[in-house]
Design an enzyme around this catalytic site. Structure first.
Site, PDB file in Angstrom:
ATOM      1  N   GLY A 191       0.871  -1.242  -0.043  1.00 30.16           N
ATOM      2  CA  GLY A 191       0.083  -0.072   0.019  1.00 30.16           C
ATOM      3  C   GLY A 191       0.737   1.353   0.056  1.00 30.16           C
ATOM      4  O   GLY A 191       1.989   1.164   0.102  1.00 30.16           O
ATOM      5  N   GLY A 194       3.290   5.287   4.624  1.00 32.50           N
ATOM      6  CA  GLY A 194       2.820   5.812   5.662  1.00 32.50           C
ATOM      7  C   GLY A 194       1.365   5.510   6.041  1.00 32.50           C
ATOM      8  O   GLY A 194       0.786   6.057   6.821  1.00 32.50           O
ATOM      9  N   THR A 195       1.037   4.258   5.372  1.00 34.73           N
ATOM     10  CA  THR A 195      -0.309   3.798   5.816  1.00 34.73           C
ATOM     11  C   THR A 195      -0.313   2.895   7.011  1.00 34.73           C
ATOM     12  O   THR A 195      -1.230   2.364   7.513  1.00 34.73           O
ATOM     13  CB  THR A 195      -0.894   2.942   4.673  1.00 34.73           C
ATOM     14  OG1 THR A 195       0.034   2.407   3.898  1.00 34.73           O
ATOM     15  CG2 THR A 195      -1.375   4.290   3.777  1.00 34.73           C
ATOM     16  N   THR A 198       4.508  -0.741   8.663  1.00 36.35           N
ATOM     17  CA  THR A 198       5.406  -1.139   9.688  1.00 36.35           C
ATOM     18  C   THR A 198       4.911  -1.349  11.146  1.00 36.35           C
ATOM     19  O   THR A 198       5.276  -2.227  11.925  1.00 36.35           O
ATOM     20  CB  THR A 198       6.601   0.120   9.775  1.00 36.35           C
ATOM     21  OG1 THR A 198       6.976   0.242   8.440  1.00 36.35           O
ATOM     22  CG2 THR A 198       7.726  -0.446  10.747  1.00 36.35           C
ATOM     23  N   HIS A 415      -3.763  32.678 -12.128  1.00 30.72           N
ATOM     24  CA  HIS A 415      -3.596  31.412 -12.265  1.00 30.72           C
ATOM     25  C   HIS A 415      -4.253  30.638 -11.060  1.00 30.72           C
ATOM     26  O   HIS A 415      -4.939  29.505 -11.297  1.00 30.72           O
ATOM     27  CB  HIS A 415      -2.018  31.291 -12.122  1.00 30.72           C
ATOM     28  CG  HIS A 415      -1.682  29.787 -12.081  1.00 30.72           C
ATOM     29  ND1 HIS A 415      -0.910  29.388 -13.082  1.00 30.72           N
ATOM     30  CD2 HIS A 415      -1.765  28.491 -11.319  1.00 30.72           C
ATOM     31  CE1 HIS A 415      -0.530  27.901 -13.150  1.00 30.72           C
ATOM     32  NE2 HIS A 415      -1.036  27.597 -12.039  1.00 30.72           N
ATOM     33  N   GLU A 416      -4.190  30.985  -9.944  1.00 30.60           N
ATOM     34  CA  GLU A 416      -5.094  30.197  -8.833  1.00 30.60           C
ATOM     35  C   GLU A 416      -6.530  30.491  -8.979  1.00 30.60           C
ATOM     36  O   GLU A 416      -7.130  29.396  -8.571  1.00 30.60           O
ATOM     37  CB  GLU A 416      -4.592  30.566  -7.257  1.00 30.60           C
ATOM     38  CG  GLU A 416      -2.902  30.361  -7.139  1.00 30.60           C
ATOM     39  CD  GLU A 416      -2.561  28.909  -7.384  1.00 30.60           C
ATOM     40  OE1 GLU A 416      -3.433  27.988  -7.469  1.00 30.60           O
ATOM     41  OE2 GLU A 416      -1.431  28.847  -7.376  1.00 30.60           O
ATOM     42  N   HIS A 419      -7.681  27.989 -11.333  1.00 31.66           N
ATOM     43  CA  HIS A 419      -7.740  26.506 -10.780  1.00 31.66           C
ATOM     44  C   HIS A 419      -9.445  26.433  -9.771  1.00 31.66           C
ATOM     45  O   HIS A 419      -9.819  25.510  -9.937  1.00 31.66           O
ATOM     46  CB  HIS A 419      -6.674  26.009  -9.621  1.00 31.66           C
ATOM     47  CG  HIS A 419      -5.395  25.832 -10.434  1.00 31.66           C
ATOM     48  ND1 HIS A 419      -5.393  24.836 -11.270  1.00 31.66           N
ATOM     49  CD2 HIS A 419      -4.212  26.176 -10.115  1.00 31.66           C
ATOM     50  CE1 HIS A 419      -3.931  24.739 -11.849  1.00 31.66           C
ATOM     51  NE2 HIS A 419      -3.488  25.618 -11.098  1.00 31.66           N
TER      52      HIS A 419
HETATM   53  P1  ATP Z   1       6.394   3.151   4.484  1.00 29.73           P
HETATM   54  O1  ATP Z   1       5.684   2.438   3.390  1.00 29.73           O
HETATM   55  O2  ATP Z   1       6.711   4.558   4.190  1.00 29.73           O
HETATM   56  O3  ATP Z   1       7.634   2.433   5.216  1.00 29.73           O
HETATM   57  P2  ATP Z   1       4.443   2.274   6.551  1.00 29.73           P
HETATM   58  O4  ATP Z   1       3.206   2.032   5.758  1.00 29.73           O
HETATM   59  O5  ATP Z   1       5.401   1.386   6.949  1.00 29.73           O
HETATM   60  O6  ATP Z   1       5.435   3.587   5.612  1.00 29.73           O
HETATM   61  P3  ATP Z   1       4.252   3.395   9.179  1.00 29.73           P
HETATM   62  O7  ATP Z   1       6.063   3.459   9.177  1.00 29.73           O
HETATM   63  O8  ATP Z   1       3.910   2.224   9.868  1.00 29.73           O
HETATM   64  O9  ATP Z   1       4.031   3.399   7.602  1.00 29.73           O
HETATM   65  O10 ATP Z   1       3.511   4.640   9.543  1.00 29.73           O
HETATM   66  C1  ATP Z   1       4.382   5.892   9.887  1.00 29.73           C
HETATM   67  C2  ATP Z   1       3.761   6.363  11.201  1.00 29.73           C
HETATM   68  O11 ATP Z   1       2.299   7.016  10.672  1.00 29.73           O
HETATM   69  C3  ATP Z   1       3.417   5.670  12.391  1.00 29.73           C
HETATM   70  O12 ATP Z   1       4.433   5.505  13.229  1.00 29.73           O
HETATM   71  C4  ATP Z   1       2.145   6.230  12.942  1.00 29.73           C
HETATM   72  O13 ATP Z   1       2.320   7.224  13.777  1.00 29.73           O
HETATM   73  C5  ATP Z   1       1.579   6.973  11.777  1.00 29.73           C
HETATM   74  N1  ATP Z   1       0.401   5.910  11.199  1.00 29.73           N
HETATM   75  C6  ATP Z   1       0.311   5.539  10.121  1.00 29.73           C
HETATM   76  N2  ATP Z   1      -0.760   4.744   9.843  1.00 29.73           N
HETATM   77  C7  ATP Z   1      -1.345   4.718  10.753  1.00 29.73           C
HETATM   78  C8  ATP Z   1      -2.666   4.261  11.371  1.00 29.73           C
HETATM   79  N3  ATP Z   1      -3.552   3.343  10.730  1.00 29.73           N
HETATM   80  N4  ATP Z   1      -3.062   4.670  12.657  1.00 29.73           N
HETATM   81  C9  ATP Z   1      -2.202   5.286  13.380  1.00 29.73           C
HETATM   82  N5  ATP Z   1      -1.070   5.905  13.173  1.00 29.73           N
HETATM   83  C10 ATP Z   1      -0.840   5.405  11.870  1.00 29.73           C
END
Ligand code: ATP
Length: 583
Positions: A191, A194-195, A198, A415-416, A419
Site C-alpha cells: 500500500g 505511511g499507511t 511497519t 492562475h490560482e 484552478h
Molecule cells: P512506508 O511505506 O513509508 O514504510 P508504512 O506504511 O510502513 O510506511 P508506518 O511507518 O507504519 O508506515 O507509519 C508511519 C507513522 O504514521 C506511524 O508511526 C504512525 O505514527 C502513523 N500511522 C500510519 N498509519 C497509521 C494508522 N493506521 N493508525 C495510526 N497511526 C498511523
C-alpha cells in the site's frame, strides 16, 4: 587513515602499478645476469675479457664483460681481491650499498606494495565483517515493539483481522499442525507510504510476544559481492536460534524487483543472489516453527513473481489510505496526549484531509502541537491545525514576501483563481477549502486546495474534471495576459495533467480510440511501443484545454472577482469563494 570509495580505488591502482613495476624490475635485474662459476670467472679474468666488477659484501658479485655481457658469480671475499682485479685492468666499482640501491629499492617497494595491498584487503574484510556484525544491530528492541498493539493502529480493519489470526498461529503452532494446517510462510503488506505497514508488523510481534527482527530491502543492496545473501542467512539463523519470531523486511521491492523479459534483468546480479537466498531460507521452514516473515512494499506491481508464489509471500494484505472514518480515528489517536481546545473539530479535519496517509495525519497533529508550543499557547486550537495543514501540504509560508512584484502577484492570483473557479464550476461535489497566493518555501507561487469527492472509484468524468482543473491555471494566464505571456508557473500542473491523461487512456482503458489495451503491460513486456498513445494524449489535452478556456471565458466575471479578492487579501477561505460565486 580513512579512504572513501574513489581514493581507495586510486590507492589500490597506484600501489598495484608500483608493485608490478618493482616486481618487473626485480626480476629483470636478475634476469640480465648470466650466472657463471667462480672457476669460469677466474678464467675470464685471466683471458682479459672482463671489463668491470662490482664488489660488495653480498654472496654474489656482478660484473660485465668487454662485449657487454653481464654476469654474476660467487664472491670469494678474499683479501687482495681488489688488487687482483686491478692488476688485470678490470674496473672495480665498490658497492657497499650503492649498487644494491636499485635492487633494494625495488625490493622494498615490492614489500611495501604487498603490505599495502594486504592491508587494504584486510581492511575490506574487516569492513565486510563489521557489516556482517552490524546484523546484530538490526534486532529492534523488544521493549519498543512491546508497547505497540493493534489498538495503536486506527482503520485498516481488514489488515488487522488478518494479522490477528497469525498471532494465534505464532502462539500455538502445534494446534494448527494437528489439523494439518500450514502457517503462511510470508505475508506481504502492500500500500502507499505511511499507511501503517511497519506499525502492523510491530503490533503482530508484540501481541504474539515474540522477538521482532526488522530490516530494509535497501540494506541488502551492498557493494560487497555475496554480502546481501549472507546477511539474509545470518538474519534467519538468528531468528531460528530464538525460536518463534516475526521477521519484517521493509521495502522488499529493493531486492525483489521484477525481472523483465527473458534477457534483461530488473535487479542486479547481486540483488538476484540476495533474493534467491531469501527464497531458499523461506523454503527451508518446516512450517510450524512459529516464525513469520512479513514484508512491506509500496509497489507490489514491480515485485518479482517468484516472491508471490505459494510457500513464499502467499498471503497478501492491502494496507490502503484511510477513509474519512479511519482518518477521524487516526486523528483522535494522535491527539490522545495533546491539549486540544474546545473549538477543535476533528471530524471536520478528517473531512478535509482526503488522501492523507496515517503518517501525514500524525504529522499534521504534531505540527499543530509544535506551533502551539512555540507560541506558548495553552491549547492547540483550530487555527494551529489550519496553519499546520498548509505547512504539511505545501511547506511553510515564505517569510519574505517583499520581493514579489505586483505583476507576479497578479499572475499568481489569476492562475490560482483559474484552478479554484474550474473546480467549483465542474462539479458541485468538488470543494475548494483554500486559495492562496502566498508563496511557499517549496517553490510554489500559490496554491488552491481542491478536495475531490471521497470515493473508492473515479469515473472517467472525474478524471477529465481533474485534468481540466489542472489546466485551468495556464488557461487563465493565457486569457488574461495573452499567449506570449504565459509563465513557467504551470509546469507541475502540466505534469499532473499529462500523467492523468496517460493513465486514463493507457491504464484504465477509458478512450474509445485506443480501446481497452493496458499500455503498462505493453511497455513492461517490451512489446512494440510505436503506438499512438502519445499522439492521442496530446490530442486530448488540447481538447481539454480548449474546453477549459471556454468555461473560464464564459465565467470571466467570477475569474476577475476571485483574482482581485486574492490580490487584496492574499488568501481566501471556502465561504468567501462561495460568496463570490453566489453574487
Ligand atoms: P512506508 O511505506 O513509508 O514504510 P508504512 O506504511 O510502513 O510506511 P508506518 O511507518 O507504519 O508506515 O507509519 C508511519 C507513522 O504514521 C506511524 O508511526 C504512525 O505514527 C502513523 N500511522 C500510519 N498509519 C497509521 C494508522 N493506521 N493508525 C495510526 N497511526 C498511523
Amino acid at each position: 587513515m580513512k579512504f572513501n570509495g574513489k581514493t581507495k580505488l586510486l590507492v589500490v591502482l597506484v600501489v598495484s602499478i608500483g608493485l608490478i613495476i618493482s616486481i618487473y624490475l626485480y626480476i629483470d635485474n636478475n634476469r640480465e645476469y648470466e650466472e657463471i662459476s667462480y672457476k669460469e670467472f677466474v678464467y675470464r679474468v685471466e683471458k682479459g675479457i672482463v671489463e668491470e666488477i662490482r664488489i660488495t659484501d653480498a654472496a654474489k658479485l656482478r660484473g660485465k664483460l668487454k662485449n657487454g655481457t653481464k654476469f654474476i658469480t660467487d664472491n670469494p671475499r678474499r683479501d687482495n681481491f681488489k688488487e687482483y682485479l686491478l692488476l688485470h685492468n678490470i674496473k672495480v666499482i665498490e658497492e657497499d650499498s650503492n649498487g644494491l640501491v636499485g635492487q633494494s629499492i625495488s625490493f622494498i617497494l615490492m614489500l611495501a606494495g604487498i603490505g599495502t595491498v594486504a592491508y587494504l584487503i584486510k581492511r575490506n574484510t574487516k569492513l565486510a565483517e563489521k557489516e556482517m556484525a552490524s546484523m546484530s544491530n538490526i534486532v529492534t528492541e523488544n521493549s519498543t515493539v512491546g508497547q505497540i498493539t493493534f489498538d495503536d493502529i486506527a482503520g485498516n480493519e481488514e489488515a488487522k483481522e488478518s494479522l490477528k489470526e497469525l498471532v494465534d498461529f505464532i502462539k500455538d503452532p502445534e494446534k494448527y499442525a494437528q489439523y494439518g494446517a500450514r502457517m503462511p510462510r510470508g505475508v506481504l503488506l502492500y500500500g502507499p507510504p505511511g499507511t501503517g505497514k511497519t506499525l502492523l508488523a510491530k503490533a503482530l510481534a508484540s501481541e504474539a510476544n515474540v522477538p521482532f527482527y526488522a530490516v530494509s530491502g535497501s540494506d541488502f543492496v551492498q557493494i560487497y559481492a555475496g554480502l546481501g545473501a549472507s546477511r539474509i542467512r545470518e538474519l534467519f539463523k538468528k531468528a531460528k536460534e530464538n525460536g518463534k519470531s516475526v521477521i519484517f523486511i521493509d521495502e522488499i521491492d529493493a531486492l525483489g524487483k521484477k525481472r523483465k523479459g527473458a534477457n534483461s534483468h530488473g535487479g542486479s546480479e547481486e540483488g538476484d543472489r540476495t533474493l534467491n537466498a531469501l527464497l531458499t531460507e523461506m523454503s527451508g521452514f518446516k512450517g510450524n516453527e512459529g516464525i513469520i516473515v512479513l514484508a512491506a512494499t509500496n509497489r507490489i506491481d514491480t515485485l518479482d513473481e517468484a516472491l508471490l508464489r505459494a510457500g513464499r509471500f502467499d498471503r497478501q494484505i492491502e494496507v490502503g489510505l484511510p477513509d474519512v472514518n479511519a482518518r477521524f480515528s487516526i486523528l483522535k489517536l494522535h491527539s490522545r496526549n495533546k491539549p486540544l481546545a474546545k473549538d477543535v473539530d476533528l471530524r471536520k479535519v478528517a473531512l478535509e484531509t482526503v488522501y492523507f496517509s496515517g503518517a501525514k495525519l500524525e504529522n499534521l497533529m504534531n505540527e499543530s502541537a509544535m506551533m502551539a508550543a512555540r507560541k506558548r499557547d495553552k491549547q492547540i486550537t483550530m487555527e494551529h491545525i489550519n496553519k499546520a495543514y498548509i505547512n504539511v501540504l505545501v511547506g511553510e509560508e515564505k517569510k519574505d514576501r517583499s520581493s514579489i512584484s505586483i505583476r507576479d502577484k497578479e499572475i499568481t492570483a489569476y492562475h490560482e483563481a483559474g484552478h479554484a473557479l474550474m473546480a467549483k464550476k465542474l462539479s458541485k461535489f468538488n470543494r475548494v477549502t483554500k486559495v492562496s497566493i502566498i508563496p511557499s518555501t517549496k517553490g510554489m507561487g500559490g496554491f488552491s486546495l481542491n478536495i475531490p469527492p471521497d470515493r473508492i472509484y473515479q469515473t472517467k468524468r472525474d478524471i477529465i474534471n481533474n485534468i481540466m482543473i489542472a489546466l485551468a491555471g495556464r488557461a487563465a494566464e493565457e486569457i488574461i495576459f495573452g499567449k506570449d505571456n504565459i509563465t513557467t508557473g504551470a509546469s507541475s500542473d502540466l505534469q499532473k495533467a499529462t500523467e492523468m491523461t496517460l493513465a486514463m487512456i493507457g491504464s484504465y482503458g477509458m478512450d474509445e480510440e485506443l480501446g481497452l489495451v493496458n499500455y503498462d503491460v505493453v511497455l513492461n513486456n517490451n512489446l512494440n511501443t510505436d503506438i499512438s498513445l502519445m499522439e492521442r494524449a496530446k490530442e486530448l489535452l488540447e481538447e481539454f484545454y480548449i474546453e477549459t478556456k471556454g468555461i473560464l471565458i464564459d465565467n470571466r466575471n467570477y475569474l476577475d472577482s476571485i483574482a482581485h479578492k486574492l490580490i487584496e487579501k492574499e488568501s481566501l477561505e471556502e465561504e468567501e469563494i462561495n460568496k463570490i460565486l453566489a453574487s
